[in-house]
Design a protein around this motif. Structure first.
Motif, PDB file in Angstrom:
ATOM      1  N   LYS A  23      -0.667   8.590   0.905  1.00 28.76           N
ATOM      2  CA  LYS A  23       0.344   7.838   0.165  1.00 28.76           C
ATOM      3  C   LYS A  23      -0.312   6.728  -0.681  1.00 28.76           C
ATOM      4  CE  LYS A  23       4.500   5.205   1.199  1.00 28.76           C
ATOM      5  NZ  LYS A  23       5.215   4.579   2.318  1.00 28.76           N
ATOM      6  N   VAL A  24      -1.327   6.108  -0.104  1.00 23.81           N
ATOM      7  CA  VAL A  24      -2.110   5.144  -0.889  1.00 23.81           C
ATOM      8  C   VAL A  24      -3.594   5.456  -0.721  1.00 23.81           C
ATOM      9  CG1 VAL A  24      -0.428   3.272  -0.703  1.00 23.81           C
ATOM     10  CG2 VAL A  24      -2.216   3.480   1.004  1.00 23.81           C
ATOM     11  N   LYS A  25      -4.357   5.099  -1.786  1.00 22.08           N
ATOM     12  CA  LYS A  25      -5.804   5.365  -1.717  1.00 22.08           C
ATOM     13  C   LYS A  25      -6.563   4.124  -1.304  1.00 22.08           C
ATOM     14  CE  LYS A  25      -5.833   9.506  -4.123  1.00 22.08           C
ATOM     15  NZ  LYS A  25      -4.340   9.519  -4.178  1.00 22.08           N
ATOM     16  N   GLU A  26      -6.110   2.992  -1.851  1.00 24.96           N
ATOM     17  CA  GLU A  26      -6.785   1.740  -1.531  1.00 24.96           C
ATOM     18  C   GLU A  26      -5.736   0.690  -1.192  1.00 24.96           C
ATOM     19  OE1 GLU A  26      -8.644  -0.331  -4.766  1.00 24.96           O
ATOM     20  OE2 GLU A  26     -10.171  -1.215  -3.452  1.00 24.96           O
ATOM     21  N   ILE A  27      -6.019  -0.078  -0.154  1.00 24.92           N
ATOM     22  CA  ILE A  27      -5.065  -1.111   0.254  1.00 24.92           C
ATOM     23  C   ILE A  27      -5.226  -2.336  -0.654  1.00 24.92           C
ATOM     24  CG2 ILE A  27      -4.336  -2.615   2.158  1.00 24.92           C
ATOM     25  CD1 ILE A  27      -3.963   0.442   2.615  1.00 24.92           C
ATOM     26  N   VAL A  28      -4.128  -2.762  -1.237  1.00 22.30           N
ATOM     27  CA  VAL A  28      -4.157  -3.996  -2.036  1.00 22.30           C
ATOM     28  C   VAL A  28      -3.045  -4.915  -1.520  1.00 22.30           C
ATOM     29  CG1 VAL A  28      -4.177  -4.994  -4.346  1.00 22.30           C
ATOM     30  CG2 VAL A  28      -4.844  -2.600  -4.035  1.00 22.30           C
ATOM     31  N   THR A  29      -3.442  -6.101  -1.091  1.00 21.73           N
ATOM     32  CA  THR A  29      -2.469  -7.089  -0.627  1.00 21.73           C
ATOM     33  C   THR A  29      -2.575  -8.328  -1.508  1.00 21.73           C
ATOM     34  OG1 THR A  29      -4.016  -8.089   0.929  1.00 21.73           O
ATOM     35  CG2 THR A  29      -2.666  -6.269   1.759  1.00 21.73           C
ATOM     36  N   ARG A  30      -1.715  -9.280  -1.258  1.00 22.26           N
ATOM     37  CA  ARG A  30      -1.798 -10.537  -2.007  1.00 22.26           C
ATOM     38  C   ARG A  30      -1.312 -11.658  -1.112  1.00 22.26           C
ATOM     39  NH1 ARG A  30       2.041 -10.729   0.086  1.00 22.26           N
ATOM     40  NH2 ARG A  30       4.163 -10.957  -0.626  1.00 22.26           N
ATOM     41  N   PHE A  31      -1.844 -12.852  -1.337  1.00 25.71           N
ATOM     42  CA  PHE A  31      -1.259 -14.039  -0.722  1.00 25.71           C
ATOM     43  C   PHE A  31      -0.560 -14.787  -1.853  1.00 25.71           C
ATOM     44  CE2 PHE A  31      -1.731 -18.624   0.335  1.00 25.71           C
ATOM     45  CZ  PHE A  31      -0.724 -18.644   1.286  1.00 25.71           C
ATOM     46  N   PRO A  32       0.769 -14.955  -1.755  1.00 22.13           N
ATOM     47  CA  PRO A  32       1.543 -15.446  -2.904  1.00 22.13           C
ATOM     48  C   PRO A  32       2.190 -16.817  -2.726  1.00 22.13           C
ATOM     49  CG  PRO A  32       2.933 -14.069  -1.549  1.00 22.13           C
ATOM     50  CD  PRO A  32       1.668 -14.347  -0.762  1.00 22.13           C
ATOM     51  N   PRO A  33       1.423 -17.886  -2.584  1.00 25.11           N
ATOM     52  CA  PRO A  33       2.076 -19.191  -2.391  1.00 25.11           C
ATOM     53  C   PRO A  33       2.762 -19.693  -3.649  1.00 25.11           C
ATOM     54  CG  PRO A  33      -0.259 -19.497  -2.771  1.00 25.11           C
ATOM     55  CD  PRO A  33      -0.040 -18.019  -2.695  1.00 25.11           C
ATOM     56  N   GLU A  34       3.827 -20.441  -3.439  1.00 25.72           N
ATOM     57  CA  GLU A  34       4.414 -21.164  -4.560  1.00 25.72           C
ATOM     58  C   GLU A  34       3.664 -22.493  -4.653  1.00 25.72           C
ATOM     59  OE1 GLU A  34       8.630 -21.995  -4.371  1.00 25.72           O
ATOM     60  OE2 GLU A  34       8.562 -22.955  -6.345  1.00 25.72           O
ATOM     61  N   PRO A  35       3.146 -22.851  -5.826  1.00 21.69           N
ATOM     62  CA  PRO A  35       2.387 -24.115  -5.908  1.00 21.69           C
ATOM     63  C   PRO A  35       3.302 -25.330  -5.939  1.00 21.69           C
ATOM     64  CG  PRO A  35       2.368 -22.994  -8.031  1.00 21.69           C
ATOM     65  CD  PRO A  35       3.131 -22.107  -7.100  1.00 21.69           C
ATOM     66  N   THR A 224      -0.071  -2.610  -2.612  1.00 17.22           N
ATOM     67  CA  THR A 224       0.446  -1.480  -1.842  1.00 17.22           C
ATOM     68  C   THR A 224       1.315  -1.962  -0.690  1.00 17.22           C
ATOM     69  OG1 THR A 224      -1.593  -1.481  -0.530  1.00 17.22           O
ATOM     70  CG2 THR A 224      -1.468   0.043  -2.418  1.00 17.22           C
ATOM     71  N   HIS A 225       0.868  -3.002  -0.012  1.00 15.73           N
ATOM     72  CA  HIS A 225       1.602  -3.520   1.134  1.00 15.73           C
ATOM     73  C   HIS A 225       1.875  -5.002   0.896  1.00 15.73           C
ATOM     74  CE1 HIS A 225      -0.309   0.161   2.493  1.00 15.73           C
ATOM     75  NE2 HIS A 225       0.648   0.253   3.408  1.00 15.73           N
ATOM     76  N   SER A 226       3.141  -5.314   0.709  1.00 14.31           N
ATOM     77  CA  SER A 226       3.532  -6.686   0.398  1.00 14.31           C
ATOM     78  C   SER A 226       3.964  -7.347   1.708  1.00 14.31           C
ATOM     79  CB  SER A 226       4.691  -6.651  -0.605  1.00 14.31           C
ATOM     80  OG  SER A 226       5.119  -7.963  -0.882  1.00 14.31           O
ATOM     81  N   LEU A 227       3.093  -8.196   2.218  1.00 13.41           N
ATOM     82  CA  LEU A 227       3.296  -8.742   3.566  1.00 13.41           C
ATOM     83  C   LEU A 227       3.850 -10.160   3.485  1.00 13.41           C
ATOM     84  CD1 LEU A 227      -0.160  -7.532   4.955  1.00 13.41           C
ATOM     85  CD2 LEU A 227       2.002  -6.272   4.813  1.00 13.41           C
ATOM     86  N   CYS A 228       4.939 -10.390   4.179  1.00 17.31           N
ATOM     87  CA  CYS A 228       5.537 -11.722   4.123  1.00 17.31           C
ATOM     88  C   CYS A 228       6.219 -12.031   5.439  1.00 17.31           C
ATOM     89  CB  CYS A 228       6.542 -11.805   2.980  1.00 17.31           C
ATOM     90  SG  CYS A 228       7.832 -10.592   3.150  1.00 17.31           S
ATOM     91  N   ASN A 250       4.043   1.539 -10.234  1.00 20.73           N
ATOM     92  CA  ASN A 250       3.519   1.370  -8.876  1.00 20.73           C
ATOM     93  C   ASN A 250       4.648   0.928  -7.955  1.00 20.73           C
ATOM     94  OD1 ASN A 250       0.705   1.795  -9.455  1.00 20.73           O
ATOM     95  ND2 ASN A 250       0.784  -0.180 -10.511  1.00 20.73           N
ATOM     96  N   VAL A 251       4.705   1.524  -6.789  1.00 16.54           N
ATOM     97  CA  VAL A 251       5.783   1.183  -5.859  1.00 16.54           C
ATOM     98  C   VAL A 251       5.226   0.507  -4.603  1.00 16.54           C
ATOM     99  CG1 VAL A 251       7.711   2.068  -4.504  1.00 16.54           C
ATOM    100  CG2 VAL A 251       7.156   3.106  -6.722  1.00 16.54           C
ATOM    101  N   PRO A 252       5.310  -0.818  -4.576  1.00 19.36           N
ATOM    102  CA  PRO A 252       4.847  -1.542  -3.376  1.00 19.36           C
ATOM    103  C   PRO A 252       5.926  -1.502  -2.286  1.00 19.36           C
ATOM    104  CG  PRO A 252       5.611  -3.092  -5.034  1.00 19.36           C
ATOM    105  CD  PRO A 252       5.805  -1.727  -5.622  1.00 19.36           C
TER     106      PRO A 252
END
Ligand code: ATP
Ligand code: MG
Length: 560
Positions: A23-35, A224-228, A250-252
């Motif tokens: 389903k995914v080839k490479e894992i891409v995550t993000r850390f998304p703080p509001e400044p 790929t994986h939006s973790l919160c 792209n469908v996260p």
């Protein structure tokens, strides 16, 4: 880095499956703080989960500033967040700003309008709230819901061009006002705000709402994986709706984990900001603040924080973690790293009357008895020394084994001394005590003709270096944590400020060993019997060190 992998957890299972099924080839995550504030200990969990999970599977992680609400955001926060993430030991793949995607977000909103999936509403924010319904009753359609696509496109363009004032109109998704999930009842996706933006300046006077912007940001970056954290769980259906209806290539997917709550610790930027703004603390990096920068200034190490986070794990449950567990990890980390020296915090002068006035000697002492690699140092001794006021009592209670008239104790690394005389001022306060020492009892000499029950620490008065010690207690009184204090309006604001501990900082003046005359900010020590201390990076000066007590030595806390 120790613990470069996560303990087994449900997100890891999902990722393993997704890779296996292709389903995914490479894992891409993000850390998304509001400044809109500094990072706190709770964020450390989100950072660690995003970075460690991706790294574990050979993937990558972006640092993305979720800067869609210019009113609260500031470049000071953008800077501090980057510093803190780096300091915690993580490296992002790319640095992104949600605001860099404003053009694309606008275009996607236009697409929604063209598909009949969004409309311009003239209702006020209050009216929108009133017509939204409740958990039990459906909401009602806005009278503007059936505007034509052409009219919506024209009005949206005019909104963007600045033809309306703040709040005059909004763009809403057109979904279902009777959905059991309130987040799907025609949520607002764009609002008017004539506000300067730290990144885009005055280019925009309309800004996307967080719930609309976030899935687009993830999709644009190929996350790929939006973790919160768990409070976003109810947003997931709208998240999926946005990605699908905006036709993102792209469908996260979003996955939620439990927030980290620590007893007696605030993990809300809004509350922490209030403490700073109302000057209850000395800025965001006050050593009492549970911010990453506060913990750093207090003396925490990235290793201790990472090990703590690792131990608290990843799960869907949001219990309250004991503050002592965090403290356990800094003690563990510093145990073998910090030199163990003597410091006298509340000095009382002792004159050793039978020690020759013109004599002095140096004792060779291990820097850390548990870590011989740290070598030895020299500690001077002479006729006048300082001991702790607490280590002397004129009229001792039962089982007091320290110094009192007629009693003998061991001076750590030196001799036995015996108290003979107490000198007082006119008001009857003890100002000095007179003792005699026994040369036979020198430390390391093998003397065992008699034993003493107490060992106390001391500093040679002739060479003592004056120093300041800052002793802390939690900012919030016991039994209160963020979670226990219900999230409601003004009332709550009061309750939390009421819980501030008025005794959270105590400043005392004392002495340290002469070998420590030159210390640098962030140098860490274990002071015999007092605990672990860190040289304060704000108030310490070369001539006058200031130490923050990170944690005392003893704890009843036991790791399971
Ligand atoms: P606050 O309520 O303090 O402002 P926030 O969640 O609004 O926090 P963000 O900057 O939006 O702050 O958070 C960035 C990320 O950190 C989000 O993904 C959020 O889920 C996560 N996060 C925030 N607080 C915690 C916490 N206590 N435990 C775990 N994750 C958290
Ligand atoms: Mg948030």
């Amino acid at each position: 880095m120790e613990n470069p992998s996560t303990p087994s957890n449900f997100i890891k299972n999902v990722i393993t499956e997704d890779l296996k099924s292709g389903k995914v080839k490479e894992i891409v995550t993000r850390f998304p703080p509001e400044p809109n504030g500094y990072l706190h200990i709770g964020h450390a969990r989100a950072i660690w989960i995003n970075f460690t999970l991706a790294a574990e599977f050979g993937g990558k992680t972006n640092l993305r500033f979720d800067d869609t609400n210019p009113v609260k955001e500031d470049t000071e926060y953008v800077k501090s967040i980057q510093e803190d993430v780096k300091w915690l030991g993580f490296e992002w793949e790319e640095l992104r700003f949600a605001s860099n995607y404003f053009d694309e977000m606008y275009n996607r909103a236009v697409l929604l309008i063209k598909k009949g999936k969004a409309f311009i509403d003239d209702l006020s924010p209050d009216q929108i709230r009133e017509t939204r319904g409740t958990l039990k009753s459906p909401g009602s359609n806005s009278p503007y819901r059936d505007r034509s696509v052409e009219e919506n496109l024209e009005l949206f363009e005019s909104m963007r061009a600045g033809k309306f004032s703040d709040g005059a109109k909004v763009l809403r998704a057109k979904i279902d006002m009777s959905s059991p999930n309130i987040n799907l009842r025609d949520p607002i996706i764009y609002r008017i705000s004539h506000t300067y933006h730290h990144n885009t300046g005055d280019k925009w006077c309309i800004y996307p709402m967080y719930a609309f912007a976030h899935p687009l940001e993830d999709a644009i970056e190929g996350i790929t994986h939006s973790l919160c954290s768990l409070e976003f769980e109810d947003q997931r259906p709208f998240y999926d709706w946005v990605v699908a209806e905006c036709e993102m290539p792209n469908v996260p997917h979003q996955y939620e984990f439990g927030r980290l709550n620590v007893a007696q610790t605030l993990t809300s930027k809004r509350k922490l900001k209030l403490l700073v703004d109302e000057q209850h603390v000395d800025g965001w990096d006050d050593p009492r603040m549970p911010t990453i920068s506060g913990l750093r200034r207090l003396g925490y190490t990235p290793e201790a924080i990472r090990n703590f986070i690792y131990e608290t794990g990843i799960s869907k449950t949001q219990g309250i973690v004991d503050l002592q567990m965090l403290e356990h990890f800094i003690r563990e980390d510093l145990k073998l790293k910090a030199p163990r020296t003597m410091a006298v915090l509340n000095p009382l002068k002792v004159v050793i009357t039978n020690y020759p006035e013109d004599q002095n000697e140096w004792f060779e002492v291990e820097n850390n008895i548990e870590n011989p690699e740290m070598g030895n140092r020299q500690v001077p001794f002479s006729r006048e020394i300082y001991i702790e006021q607490d280590d002397f009592m004129e009229i001792p209670p039962n089982k007091y084994f320290r110094l009192f008239p007629g009693n003998e104790v061991r001076l750590k690394n030196a001799y036995f001394i015996k108290c003979n005389d107490v000198i007082k001022d006119e008001e009857g306060h003890v100002v000095e005590i007179h003792c005699t020492y026994d040369p036979e009892t020198k430390s390391g000499s093998g003397f065992n003709a008699r034993k003493v029950k107490g060992t106390i620490h001391w500093i040679d008065a002739s060479q003592a270096v004056p120093a300041e010690f800052r002793l802390y207690e939690p900012l919030i009184k016991a039994e209160e944590s963020d979670e226990e204090m219900e999230e409601t309006e003004e009332k709550e604001e009061k309750t939390f400020l009421d819980q501030i501990n008025p005794n959270s900082l105590e400043i005392v003046q004392g002495f340290i060993e002469p070998g420590m005359r030159v210390v640098a900010p962030q140098d860490k020590f274990q002071f015999f019997r007092h605990g672990y201390f860190n040289v304060d990076s704000k108030y310490s000066t070369p001539g006058h060190p200031v130490f923050n007590r990170i944690v005392s030595l003893k704890s009843s806390f036991k790791m399971k």
